[in-house]
Design a protein around this motif. Structure first.
Motif, PDB file in Angstrom:
ATOM      1  N   ILE A  43       0.855  -1.187   0.000  1.00 34.31           N
ATOM      2  CA  ILE A  43       0.000   0.000   0.000  1.00 34.31           C
ATOM      3  C   ILE A  43       0.891   1.237   0.000  1.00 34.31           C
ATOM      4  O   ILE A  43       1.843   1.318   0.793  1.00 34.31           O
ATOM      5  N   GLU A  45       0.653   5.190   0.690  1.00 30.42           N
ATOM      6  CA  GLU A  45      -0.146   6.337   1.113  1.00 30.42           C
ATOM      7  C   GLU A  45       0.384   7.559   0.363  1.00 30.42           C
ATOM      8  O   GLU A  45       1.439   8.094   0.685  1.00 30.42           O
ATOM      9  N   THR A  70      -1.930  -0.937  -3.722  1.00 26.55           N
ATOM     10  CA  THR A  70      -3.090  -0.124  -3.363  1.00 26.55           C
ATOM     11  C   THR A  70      -2.616   1.312  -3.180  1.00 26.55           C
ATOM     12  O   THR A  70      -1.557   1.557  -2.606  1.00 26.55           O
ATOM     13  N   CYS A  72      -3.496   4.889  -1.441  1.00 29.49           N
ATOM     14  CA  CYS A  72      -4.286   5.337  -0.300  1.00 29.49           C
ATOM     15  C   CYS A  72      -4.225   6.850  -0.145  1.00 29.49           C
ATOM     16  O   CYS A  72      -3.171   7.462  -0.331  1.00 29.49           O
ATOM     17  N   ARG A  96      -7.805   3.110  -1.681  1.00 36.26           N
ATOM     18  CA  ARG A  96      -8.139   2.980  -0.263  1.00 36.26           C
ATOM     19  C   ARG A  96      -8.275   4.375   0.331  1.00 36.26           C
ATOM     20  O   ARG A  96      -7.431   5.235   0.113  1.00 36.26           O
ATOM     21  N   HIS A  98      -8.232   6.361   3.864  1.00 34.91           N
ATOM     22  CA  HIS A  98      -7.725   6.202   5.224  1.00 34.91           C
ATOM     23  C   HIS A  98      -8.292   7.350   6.056  1.00 34.91           C
ATOM     24  O   HIS A  98      -7.853   8.489   5.926  1.00 34.91           O
TER      25      HIS A  98
END
Length: 227
Positions: A43, A45, A70, A72, A96, A98
């Motif tokens: 993932i 971010e 992914t 985020c 995603r 968050h």
């Protein structure tokens, strides 16, 4: 998914920019994001889209180029934050959101000037609203390291019911020792209904040099994502 896999959540492009003197433009972020994807990070971010037009652009452009990870976007438990993050993640293959809110007494009383019941209501709303945009919703309980375990478990249980897929348990102040942090993860594993259906995540700050040790303690006690 193999429950024994420990996923790597890289926050270089979001939390990393909070390091004094560190400022990346979109072009630089795209280079880093591409390398993270090549390395096999699970993932990425990519940023905090509502914080600035530059962050929105970076998250959007990163979403377009990432092939495997992914992508985020961070938000507060605020409707507009979530709307903006969803727009920035429009092109992501695996988006995603968050989202989260402070759960410690310090945050509830002194930062947010509210009550525990209001925190739970806002957390549930944020997760369910984010869920209307994406399937994959991670919830962070800000300052979980200083949050009473019983209340933290209540919050976690309610956001699972609202659709959270990942629960982030941050040691926001870098305040925990490994035995304390590990015990907190263990408590959640043993006391939160539905915990078997989500991933527990470690987000440990390094103010006292304990981030790695705390993260390992979290994994030993059941966490399956490290940030």
């Amino acid at each position: 998914m193999n429950r024994e896999k420990v996923q790597i959540f890289d926050t270089t492009l979001r939390d990393g920019e909070q390091v004094p003197g560190c400022k990346l433009d979109t072009k630089q972020k795209l280079v880093i994001a591409a390398r993270l994807d090549e390395m096999g990070v699970d993932i990425i971010e990519a940023g905090f889209p509502v914080s600035s037009p530059g962050d929105f652009l970076s998250v959007s452009e990163i979403s377009k180029i990432i092939k495997n990870a992914t992508v985020c976007g961070l938000t507060r438990a605020v409707k507009n934050d979530i709307d903006v993050a969803a727009a920035a993640l429009k092109y992501a293959k695996r988006p995603r959101i968050h989202t989260g809110i402070g759960t410690s007494n310090s945050h509830i009383v002194h930062k947010l000037n509210t009550t525990r019941e209001d925190i739970i209501a806002r957390a549930k709303y944020a997760v369910s609203y984010a869920k209307s945009y994406v399937e994959d919703v991670e919830f962070y309980a800000e300052d979980a390291g200083r949050t009473d375990n019983e209340f933290l478990a209540r919050v976690c249980e309610e956001v699972i019911k609202s659709g959270a897929t990942v629960l982030n348990i941050p040691d926001t102040t870098g305040y925990c020792l490994p035995d304390e942090y590990g015990a907190k993860i263990k408590y959640l594993k043993e006391n939160v209904k539905g915990i078997e259906n989500v991933i527990l995540s470690c987000h440990c700050h390094n103010d006292l040099g304990m981030a790695t040790a705390n993260s390992i303690a979290g994994v030993i006690n059941g966490a399956r994502q490290i940030e």
